[in-house]
Design a protein around this motif. Structure first.
Motif, PDB file in Angstrom:
ATOM      1  N   ILE A 140      19.426 -63.209 -33.649  1.00  0.00           N
ATOM      2  CA  ILE A 140      18.869 -61.917 -33.276  1.00  0.00           C
ATOM      3  C   ILE A 140      18.464 -61.216 -34.574  1.00  0.00           C
ATOM      4  O   ILE A 140      19.263 -61.131 -35.511  1.00  0.00           O
ATOM      5  CB  ILE A 140      19.893 -61.027 -32.524  1.00  0.00           C
ATOM      6  CG1 ILE A 140      20.385 -61.688 -31.247  1.00  0.00           C
ATOM      7  CG2 ILE A 140      19.312 -59.629 -32.266  1.00  0.00           C
ATOM      8  CD1 ILE A 140      19.439 -61.614 -30.078  1.00  0.00           C
ATOM      9  N   VAL A 141      17.220 -60.744 -34.620  1.00  0.00           N
ATOM     10  CA  VAL A 141      16.717 -60.003 -35.779  1.00  0.00           C
ATOM     11  C   VAL A 141      16.371 -58.605 -35.305  1.00  0.00           C
ATOM     12  O   VAL A 141      15.662 -58.437 -34.316  1.00  0.00           O
ATOM     13  CB  VAL A 141      15.470 -60.694 -36.377  1.00  0.00           C
ATOM     14  CG1 VAL A 141      14.837 -59.827 -37.450  1.00  0.00           C
ATOM     15  CG2 VAL A 141      15.835 -62.065 -36.933  1.00  0.00           C
ATOM     16  N   GLU A 142      16.890 -57.604 -36.022  1.00  0.00           N
ATOM     17  CA  GLU A 142      16.607 -56.209 -35.697  1.00  0.00           C
ATOM     18  C   GLU A 142      16.057 -55.519 -36.934  1.00  0.00           C
ATOM     19  O   GLU A 142      16.595 -55.689 -38.030  1.00  0.00           O
ATOM     20  CB  GLU A 142      17.876 -55.492 -35.246  1.00  0.00           C
ATOM     21  CG  GLU A 142      18.463 -56.059 -33.966  1.00  0.00           C
ATOM     22  CD  GLU A 142      19.752 -55.373 -33.589  1.00  0.00           C
ATOM     23  OE1 GLU A 142      19.685 -54.284 -32.984  1.00  0.00           O
ATOM     24  OE2 GLU A 142      20.812 -55.927 -33.902  1.00  0.00           O
ATOM     25  N   LYS A 143      14.999 -54.752 -36.747  1.00  0.00           N
ATOM     26  CA  LYS A 143      14.447 -53.952 -37.838  1.00  0.00           C
ATOM     27  C   LYS A 143      14.438 -52.499 -37.413  1.00  0.00           C
ATOM     28  O   LYS A 143      13.878 -52.146 -36.374  1.00  0.00           O
ATOM     29  CB  LYS A 143      13.033 -54.399 -38.192  1.00  0.00           C
ATOM     30  CG  LYS A 143      12.458 -53.592 -39.353  1.00  0.00           C
ATOM     31  CD  LYS A 143      11.044 -53.998 -39.686  1.00  0.00           C
ATOM     32  CE  LYS A 143      10.516 -53.104 -40.809  1.00  0.00           C
ATOM     33  NZ  LYS A 143       9.066 -53.183 -40.922  1.00  0.00           N
ATOM     34  N   GLU A 144      15.104 -51.674 -38.224  1.00  0.00           N
ATOM     35  CA  GLU A 144      15.105 -50.229 -38.019  1.00  0.00           C
ATOM     36  C   GLU A 144      14.738 -49.602 -39.344  1.00  0.00           C
ATOM     37  O   GLU A 144      15.452 -49.793 -40.330  1.00  0.00           O
ATOM     38  CB  GLU A 144      16.484 -49.740 -37.570  1.00  0.00           C
ATOM     39  CG  GLU A 144      16.859 -50.157 -36.168  1.00  0.00           C
ATOM     40  CD  GLU A 144      18.219 -49.604 -35.763  1.00  0.00           C
ATOM     41  OE1 GLU A 144      18.563 -48.484 -36.199  1.00  0.00           O
ATOM     42  OE2 GLU A 144      18.919 -50.297 -35.028  1.00  0.00           O
ATOM     43  N   GLY A 145      13.617 -48.898 -39.376  1.00  0.00           N
ATOM     44  CA  GLY A 145      13.164 -48.312 -40.631  1.00  0.00           C
ATOM     45  C   GLY A 145      12.888 -49.411 -41.648  1.00  0.00           C
ATOM     46  O   GLY A 145      12.132 -50.338 -41.377  1.00  0.00           O
ATOM     47  N   ASN A 146      13.547 -49.321 -42.807  1.00  0.00           N
ATOM     48  CA  ASN A 146      13.349 -50.345 -43.829  1.00  0.00           C
ATOM     49  C   ASN A 146      14.530 -51.314 -43.926  1.00  0.00           C
ATOM     50  O   ASN A 146      14.698 -51.999 -44.928  1.00  0.00           O
ATOM     51  CB  ASN A 146      13.075 -49.694 -45.198  1.00  0.00           C
ATOM     52  CG  ASN A 146      14.270 -48.905 -45.708  1.00  0.00           C
ATOM     53  OD1 ASN A 146      15.194 -48.584 -44.951  1.00  0.00           O
ATOM     54  ND2 ASN A 146      14.258 -48.567 -46.985  1.00  0.00           N
TER      55      ASN A 146
END
Length: 169
Positions: A140-146
């Motif tokens: 699972i890959v999550e991106k929030e902001g940087n």
């Protein structure tokens, strides 16, 4: 953005259906990096962005996919055409060519995640025949902001906490 990435399931169906059921409504995309050994149109992969691996005979699966998701460019391939068992250099050239933010691939059955030239390269391992570890895995890959968070899970949906990584762009 939240993505589920799986690869090298080599004919498994129940596990892929379970992933669709468990994560389908909570991720922005379900991604399969090839060697599903399934046919286009099978219910078990209906919700997946899927590419053709070296063990796939389904010609309707593309070799590569480049897709924008939530403003990020995602590049998906199996990896055999880029010699990923030996080097990520060829894949990195392709990633630069398509200006990918995320590069997902399989083929080696060895899980891993690393940043190269400010791009995340991730291999989720294998749901059937892992190499380098005993656990059958997906990611699972999550991106929030940087911030990018990478988590690996077993086929029984247990997080391998020692493999959790966080990257700051």
């Amino acid at each position: 953005m939240k993505l589920l990435i799986v690869s090298d399931s080599h004919g498994l169906t129940e596990e892929l259906s379970e992933l669709q059921e468990q994560y389908g409504d909570s991720v922005d995309a379900l991604i399969h990096c090839g060697d599903s050994e399934l046919r286009a149109g099978q219910i078990e992969i209906k919700d997946f962005l899927i590419v053709r691996g070296n063990c796939d005979f389904e010609r309707r699966f593309p070799l590569d996919i480049t897709k924008k998701i939530d403003g990020n460019t995602i590049f998906v391939t199996h990896g055999h055409h880029y010699n990923v068992k030996m080097t990520l250099m060829n894949l990195n050239y392709k990633a630069k060519e398509v200006d990918a933010d995320f590069v997902f691939f399989g083929h080696s059955h060895v899980l891993g995640a690393e940043m190269i030239d400010n791009r995340l390269f991730l291999n989720p391992g294998s749901l059937l025949m892992p190499r380098g570890r005993v656990e059958k895995t997906y990611a699972i890959v999550e991106k929030e902001g940087n911030t990018i968070r990478v988590s690996f899970y077993t086929d029984k949906h247990r997080e391998l906490e020692d493999l959790r990584q966080e990257f700051v762009l």
